[in-house]
Design a protein around this motif. Structure first.
Motif, mmCIF file in Angstrom:
data_model
loop_
_atom_site.group_PDB
_atom_site.id
_atom_site.type_symbol
_atom_site.label_atom_id
_atom_site.label_comp_id
_atom_site.label_asym_id
_atom_site.label_seq_id
_atom_site.Cartn_x
_atom_site.Cartn_y
_atom_site.Cartn_z
ATOM 1 N N SER A 1 -7.934 2.988 -2.309
ATOM 2 C CA SER A 1 -8.690 2.029 -1.500
ATOM 3 C C SER A 1 -9.118 2.631 -0.168
ATOM 4 N N HIS A 2 -8.399 3.670 0.285
ATOM 5 C CA HIS A 2 -8.686 4.269 1.593
ATOM 6 C C HIS A 2 -8.698 5.797 1.444
ATOM 7 N N ASP B 1 -9.345 9.661 2.222
ATOM 8 C CA ASP B 1 -9.532 10.528 3.390
ATOM 9 C C ASP B 1 -9.522 9.758 4.718
ATOM 10 N N MET B 2 -8.393 9.150 5.007
ATOM 11 C CA MET B 2 -8.274 8.321 6.206
ATOM 12 C C MET B 2 -8.310 9.181 7.469
ATOM 13 N N THR C 1 -3.900 0.815 -2.780
ATOM 14 C CA THR C 1 -3.407 -0.556 -2.693
ATOM 15 C C THR C 1 -2.917 -0.997 -4.061
ATOM 16 N N LEU D 1 -5.475 2.808 11.293
ATOM 17 C CA LEU D 1 -6.752 2.218 10.895
ATOM 18 C C LEU D 1 -7.623 1.860 12.097
ATOM 19 N N TYR D 2 -7.023 1.291 13.138
ATOM 20 C CA TYR D 2 -7.821 0.795 14.273
ATOM 21 C C TYR D 2 -7.909 1.787 15.429
ATOM 22 N N HIS E 1 -4.526 9.785 2.106
ATOM 23 C CA HIS E 1 -5.181 8.874 1.172
ATOM 24 C C HIS E 1 -4.348 7.612 1.009
ATOM 25 N N GLY E 2 -5.037 6.477 0.955
ATOM 26 C CA GLY E 2 -4.348 5.197 0.856
ATOM 27 C C GLY E 2 -4.698 4.479 -0.441
ATOM 28 N N MET F 1 0.828 -1.212 0.000
ATOM 29 C CA MET F 1 0.000 0.000 0.000
ATOM 30 C C MET F 1 0.853 1.250 0.000
ATOM 31 N N VAL G 1 0.432 5.226 1.336
ATOM 32 C CA VAL G 1 -0.389 6.166 2.106
ATOM 33 C C VAL G 1 0.351 7.495 2.060
ATOM 34 N N HIS H 1 0.659 2.034 10.738
ATOM 35 C CA HIS H 1 -0.456 1.797 9.809
ATOM 36 C C HIS H 1 -1.630 1.122 10.523
#
Ligand code: AFP
Length: 344
Positions: free
Chosen positions: A194-195, A197-198, A183, A256-257, A180-181, A170, A172, A252
């Motif tokens: 794929s991601h 505006d994280m 893949t 995400l979490y 923005h992410g 990926m 980022v 990373h």
């Protein structure tokens, strides 16, 4: 769904991003191609003779693994010829890498860690490439930039990002308009959005720290780490502990979490305290990304993006992640008067 590549995304957002000039796009394109080459080598690392040490020692006094060297060479070779850089700095090189002689020069400066988490290479654990981009300050005259021109205040970064070579590859990145992410789709060889505006969760559930250094931490740091294990914290129960030992991978996952990554200052044999992670190629780019995603990054107390490096390979204590968790560490450090934080 229509698939958007990094370049398309950059062009689509051109109006929002002053960095999305043709030159900046070329720089990103070269970075992306380098990452694809590195990713290819990483995924076939078990098959070919690229594992193990080269026998050399780098400027950090660490043994250089062959993949580190490969990644460093690819980035230097490709980016040097991109025509948009005036200087580069790599975690693996002691001095600035000048773009001089007959090669075309631009006004961007690239600082990178070619393969972060290299102790994980041989054991199939995620590793990454981190990059940070600055513009050369104006009116500084012709020729190659001086070290002082490169060592800019960290909030002067115009872009930062990372590639993670994990279960997928990926990218980022941020240019100051969100994170923005993308893949890598190996079937078409493109990084696809794929991601978009994280955003990092406001409140984390994970703490990431190498706790084996407990005896090297000062009381305030111990108190901060103990907070995440206690039942009297924001969650009312212990956070989960997750530590990979590759900053990119730990960062990373927490992005995400939700969570906090910590690499506090450790006591050295002479009694002074120092961090391990490098300001210019690790802490500053991650700080820019996390702030753009709604998080925070400090040395325990002070904002990382307010730092102006005094040397290329300067190290800092580093606390990065969900804003509530980073703020809590700061409160504890201030209340308990940690003496590990510069200027505290
Ligand atoms: P290597 O690239 O030498 O493996 O170092 C990785 C790193 O700079 C960073 O990615 C990790 O978060 C950190 O060091 C791990 O350091 P410890 O092994 O001391 O926990």
């Amino acid at each position: 769904m229509r698939q958007v590549t990094v370049t398309e995304h950059l062009l689509l957002h051109q109006k929002k991003s002053p960095m999305a000039t043709g030159r900046f796009t070329s720089l990103l394109t070269e970075l992306i191609l380098s990452a694809k080459l590195i990713s290819r080598e990483v995924t076939k690392a078990g098959l070919v003779d690229v594992l193990g040490f080269t026998g050399e020692t780098n400027v950090q006094g660490e043994k250089v693994r062959k993949l580190d060297e490969f990644a460093n060479n690819v980035l230097i070779h490709r980016l040097r010829r991109s025509g948009v850089l005036c200087a580069m700095a790599s975690e693996e090189n002691g001095d600035l890498i000048q773009v001089s002689g007959d090669l075309p020069q631009g006004d961007y400066i690239l600082i990178f860690d070619p393969l972060d988490g290299s102790s994980n290479i041989d054991v199939n654990v995620s590793i990454g490439t981190i990059f940070s981009i600055y513009r050369r300050p104006l009116h500084k005259g012709p020729g190659s930039p001086s070290l002082a021109e490169v060592l800019q205040r960290c909030d002067k970064q115009v872009a930062a990002g990372y590639f993670i070579y994990g279960s997928s590859t990926m990218m980022v990145y941020t240019t100051g308009n969100g994170v923005h992410g993308f893949t890598l789709d190996p079937s078409v060889g493109e990084f696809l959005l794929s991601h978009p505006d994280m955003k990092i969760p406001e409140q984390g559930r994970i703490y990431s720290v190498n706790e084996s250094y407990w005896n090297y931490w000062d009381p305030a740091t111990k108190e901060a780490i103990a907070y995440f294990k206690s039942t009297e914290n924001a969650l009312g129960k212990p956070y989960s502990s997750r530590y990979i030992g590759s900053l990119v991978a730990d960062f990373h996952r927490n992005l995400l979490y939700g969570g906090i990554f910590m690499y506090p200052a450790k006591r050295r044999p002479d009694g002074t305290y120092a961090g391990k992670l490098r300001l210019t190629c690790e802490a500053a780019p991650m700080a820019f990304i996390v702030e753009q995603a709604g998080g925070l990054a400090t040395d325990g107390v002070n904002r990382i993006l307010d730092y102006t490096p005094t040397e290329l390979h300067q190290r800092v204590p580093f606390f990065v992640g969900s804003p509530n968790d980073v703020r809590t560490v700061r409160e504890i450090m201030l209340r308990s008067g940690s003496d590990t934080v510069p200027g505290n």
